[in-house]
Scaffold this motif. Sequence first.
Motif, PDB file in Angstrom:
ATOM      1  N   GLU A   1       0.841  -1.185   0.000  1.00  0.00           N
ATOM      2  CA  GLU A   1       0.000   0.000   0.000  1.00  0.00           C
ATOM      3  C   GLU A   1       0.885   1.248   0.000  1.00  0.00           C
ATOM      4  O   GLU A   1       1.864   1.321   0.758  1.00  0.00           O
ATOM      5  CB  GLU A   1      -0.889   0.024   1.236  1.00  0.00           C
ATOM      6  CG  GLU A   1      -1.921  -1.085   1.302  1.00  0.00           C
ATOM      7  CD  GLU A   1      -2.781  -0.971   2.549  1.00  0.00           C
ATOM      8  OE1 GLU A   1      -2.680   0.070   3.245  1.00  0.00           O
ATOM      9  OE2 GLU A   1      -3.536  -1.907   2.835  1.00  0.00           O
ATOM     10  N   PRO A   2       0.574   2.241  -0.818  1.00  0.00           N
ATOM     11  CA  PRO A   2       1.342   3.487  -0.825  1.00  0.00           C
ATOM     12  C   PRO A   2       1.448   4.126   0.558  1.00  0.00           C
ATOM     13  O   PRO A   2       2.411   4.841   0.842  1.00  0.00           O
ATOM     14  CB  PRO A   2       0.561   4.375  -1.799  1.00  0.00           C
ATOM     15  CG  PRO A   2      -0.061   3.396  -2.745  1.00  0.00           C
ATOM     16  CD  PRO A   2      -0.450   2.231  -1.880  1.00  0.00           C
ATOM     17  N   ARG A   3       0.461   3.870   1.413  1.00  0.00           N
ATOM     18  CA  ARG A   3       0.480   4.443   2.762  1.00  0.00           C
ATOM     19  C   ARG A   3       1.763   4.074   3.515  1.00  0.00           C
ATOM     20  O   ARG A   3       2.296   4.875   4.295  1.00  0.00           O
ATOM     21  CB  ARG A   3      -0.744   3.937   3.541  1.00  0.00           C
ATOM     22  CG  ARG A   3      -0.753   4.300   5.018  1.00  0.00           C
ATOM     23  CD  ARG A   3      -1.955   3.684   5.712  1.00  0.00           C
ATOM     24  NE  ARG A   3      -2.023   2.238   5.540  1.00  0.00           N
ATOM     25  CZ  ARG A   3      -1.308   1.372   6.260  1.00  0.00           C
ATOM     26  NH1 ARG A   3      -0.471   1.815   7.193  1.00  0.00           N
ATOM     27  NH2 ARG A   3      -1.417   0.073   6.054  1.00  0.00           N
ATOM     28  N   LEU A   4       2.275   2.864   3.296  1.00  0.00           N
ATOM     29  CA  LEU A   4       3.490   2.438   3.979  1.00  0.00           C
ATOM     30  C   LEU A   4       4.693   3.257   3.520  1.00  0.00           C
ATOM     31  O   LEU A   4       5.583   3.582   4.320  1.00  0.00           O
ATOM     32  CB  LEU A   4       3.739   0.945   3.738  1.00  0.00           C
ATOM     33  CG  LEU A   4       2.669   0.003   4.290  1.00  0.00           C
ATOM     34  CD1 LEU A   4       2.996  -1.444   3.929  1.00  0.00           C
ATOM     35  CD2 LEU A   4       2.542   0.157   5.798  1.00  0.00           C
ATOM     36  N   ALA A   5       4.735   3.596   2.248  1.00  0.00           N
ATOM     37  CA  ALA A   5       5.807   4.453   1.736  1.00  0.00           C
ATOM     38  C   ALA A   5       5.704   5.842   2.358  1.00  0.00           C
ATOM     39  O   ALA A   5       6.723   6.461   2.708  1.00  0.00           O
ATOM     40  CB  ALA A   5       5.736   4.546   0.215  1.00  0.00           C
TER      41      ALA A   5
END
Length: 290
Positions: A222-226
């Motif tokens: 998920e982009p959220r982790l980046a």
Amino acid sequence: METPHTPRTWFVTGAGRGLGRAFTEAALERGDRVAATSRDVGPLRDLVSEHEGRLLTMPLDVTDRDAVLAAVTAAHEHFGRIDIVVNNAGAMSSGMVEEFTEAEARAQMEVNFFGALWVSQAVLPHLRAQGSGHILQISSIAALGGFPSTGMYSASKFALEGMSEALAMEAAAFGVKLTIVQPGGYWTDLYTRMTSTAPLPAYAPLRAELERQWAEGSVDSEPRLAAEAVLKLVDSPNPPLRLLLGSMVYDLALDVSRRRMDTWAAWEEVSRAAEHAVPAPDGYGADHDA
């Protein structure tokens, strides 16, 4: 006792989707201000209403240098300063190196390299004047090495990283930091919006092998982790020049580095024998001054 967060101002390119959207959301959720740019700012409408006064959206094509300069100026005038710059706008064109037309090759460099260059040049006067700031260059796992069908994309990211290494040293004298961020796989629209070259029949067997490998599938993140990793990065008083995002890219980086070191060591004798300093040839300076 936890130190209160001091709001900062971000300038994010490619903010409408994917990682850019995740970076924008993460910054806003912690109370920061964001100047979010994208070719299409329509997808950001919901964030504008949720974060009134802290989000400035501007349509921007990063390949247009004059438009980039105008957008940075507008963001600085609107918020009064810029603290964090995220060069996230990017595109990917897939194809074997031989297959690229001149227009296709130039288009890949225009977005991934020149776009980031124009933004970096535009923000530096403001960051130098305030004596602080942090530029984040969003690179790629493709910058670790060239792979079949990603040669031109890798070339654009290699160029970005070479420029950014020099820029990091140049900007440091003014209190400005720079980090090259190398993400692994994330669920973004990079691949769904990817363009491809016209295939040459000679590469059909290689393409078939690549398709077989890709069919095995991969699980992206998920982009959220980046975005969470980037928040830790910008909060660090001593951020690194490079930051790898993801176990896959981390392992690959170490593997590539070890194989290069093994090759260098195996060819050390040849490498060292190719250098033996001698005085300048007669007339060398005169020839170069002419």
